[in-house]
Design a protein around this motif. Structure first.
Motif, mmCIF file in Angstrom:
data_model
loop_
_atom_site.group_PDB
_atom_site.id
_atom_site.type_symbol
_atom_site.label_atom_id
_atom_site.label_comp_id
_atom_site.label_asym_id
_atom_site.label_seq_id
_atom_site.Cartn_x
_atom_site.Cartn_y
_atom_site.Cartn_z
ATOM 1 N N GLN A 52 9.106 2.580 7.932
ATOM 2 C CA GLN A 52 9.886 1.346 7.856
ATOM 3 C C GLN A 52 10.192 0.803 9.246
ATOM 4 N N LEU A 53 10.521 1.688 10.173
ATOM 5 C CA LEU A 53 10.772 1.257 11.550
ATOM 6 C C LEU A 53 9.534 0.607 12.155
ATOM 7 N N ALA A 61 7.231 -7.612 6.444
ATOM 8 C CA ALA A 61 8.125 -7.342 5.322
ATOM 9 C C ALA A 61 7.717 -6.030 4.659
ATOM 10 N N PHE A 62 8.683 -5.316 4.090
ATOM 11 C CA PHE A 62 8.372 -4.053 3.439
ATOM 12 C C PHE A 62 7.550 -4.326 2.180
ATOM 13 N N ILE A 66 6.789 0.829 -0.526
ATOM 14 C CA ILE A 66 7.760 1.621 0.234
ATOM 15 C C ILE A 66 9.188 1.208 -0.065
ATOM 16 N N GLN A 67 9.376 0.281 -0.971
ATOM 17 C CA GLN A 67 10.723 -0.072 -1.399
ATOM 18 C C GLN A 67 11.241 0.975 -2.394
ATOM 19 N N HIS A 68 12.521 0.895 -2.701
ATOM 20 C CA HIS A 68 13.144 1.830 -3.663
ATOM 21 C C HIS A 68 12.918 3.275 -3.238
ATOM 22 N N GLU A 69 13.214 3.530 -1.949
ATOM 23 C CA GLU A 69 13.118 4.884 -1.378
ATOM 24 C C GLU A 69 11.695 5.433 -1.420
ATOM 25 N N ASN A 101 -1.771 -11.906 4.382
ATOM 26 C CA ASN A 101 -0.349 -11.886 4.724
ATOM 27 C C ASN A 101 0.384 -10.701 4.113
ATOM 28 N N GLU A 102 -0.371 -9.733 3.631
ATOM 29 C CA GLU A 102 0.233 -8.574 2.997
ATOM 30 C C GLU A 102 -0.181 -7.295 3.713
ATOM 31 N N VAL A 103 0.565 -6.228 3.476
ATOM 32 C CA VAL A 103 0.239 -4.921 4.033
ATOM 33 C C VAL A 103 -0.353 -4.050 2.935
ATOM 34 N N SER A 104 -1.548 -3.519 3.201
ATOM 35 C CA SER A 104 -2.210 -2.607 2.275
ATOM 36 C C SER A 104 -2.189 -1.197 2.853
#
Length: 275
Positions: A52-53, A61-62, A66-69, A101-104
């Protein structure tokens, strides 16, 4: 050995499947590695915090996984382990790729035969890497800001007869080994180096004081080691969340035993088993 199957986002693929064109990895952001021990990820929370860092540093953006712990990321890694029939131990490498524009993510797995953290049977021979130093900056304690120097240092190992270099910072203090924290044992004290002076901080670093206390050691952090301090140490060890503790047999002409390091390995495995 890399296994037969990898995972791209939520899709299981063959490890040799072509996903990107020649320019695809120009959008590679960073990679992260994590250890699985009997399908448990002992340092998942700490690794997720680092992920996350790094995403924040890249102004990303996350992504949902990786959201919701990080529940979805963990689920997908578990799924990949089962697909590759890795039930004892494994190393997983996660590539984070900007796709439009997204992270894979692309996750690969590597078999480890050991079902727990084991101390190396052959001690490591070390010396200082003096060709260049590590600058002190806000990125220096992360693999993100260290990897190039680590690659340079490791590229010089082949002709030396050494197993690892010890790196110095711009204050000419010894601070780490590539990809590892450096620990020095003096009597009943264990000392490592502060991230404020460019030392690498492993995801599992926060567990070290507790492990030391369980083994009867005081734990402290300082601003690097002078060579004489390492020569005066009873034992030296390298530490990271992938391989645990590895004992150093020699720093230049000095030789060390590993009885104190062994007690930490036992404590580490007890901690992992209890999770």
């Amino acid at each position: 050995m890399t296994c037969s199957f990898a995972l791209y986002n939520d899709r299981i693929i063959s490890s040799d499947e072509k996903l990107f064109g020649l320019d695809g990895f120009s959008e590679l952001l960073f990679s992260e590695r994590i250890r699985a021990v009997r399908n448990v990820f002992p340092f998942f929370t700490e690794t997720l915090q680092l992920i996350q860092l790094k995403l924040r540093l890249f102004n990303c953006a996350f992504p949902p996984f990786i959201q919701h712990e990080g529940k979805e990321l963990k689920r997908q890694m578990e799924r990949l382990l089962v697909k590759n029939k890795l039930f004892k131990s494994a190393l997983l490498t996660i590539l984070f790729v900007r796709n439009k524009n997204e992270v894979s993510i692309l996750i690969s797995a590597e078999l480890l035969e050991e079902s727990e953290f084991l101390l190396n049977t052959k001690g490591l021979l070390t010396d200082v890497f003096a060709k260049t130093d590590k600058a002190i900056s806000s990125l220096s304690s992360l693999s993100l800001g260290s990897q190039m120097l680590w690659n340079v240092a490791n590229a010089h190992l082949a002709d030396t007869g050494l197993d690892a270099f010890l790196l110095i910072n711009s204050d000419e203090m010894i601070i780490e080994s590539p990809g590892n924290m450096l620990l020095a044992f003096h009597g009943d004290k264990i000392t490592t180096v502060s991230p404020a002076v460019a030392a690498f901080v492993d995801p599992a670093a926060s567990y070290l004081p507790g492990l030391a206390a369980k083994c009867g050691f005081a734990f402290s952090v300082k601003d690097g080691f002078a060579e004489d301090e390492l020569r005066d140490a009873d034992e030296l060890a390298l530490f990271n969340s992938l391989y645990g503790f590895r004992w150093v047999l020699g720093f230049r002409e000095k030789r060390y035993y590993n009885s104190k390091v062994r007690t930490l390995v036992v404590a580490l495995n007890k901690m992992v088993t209890s999770q």
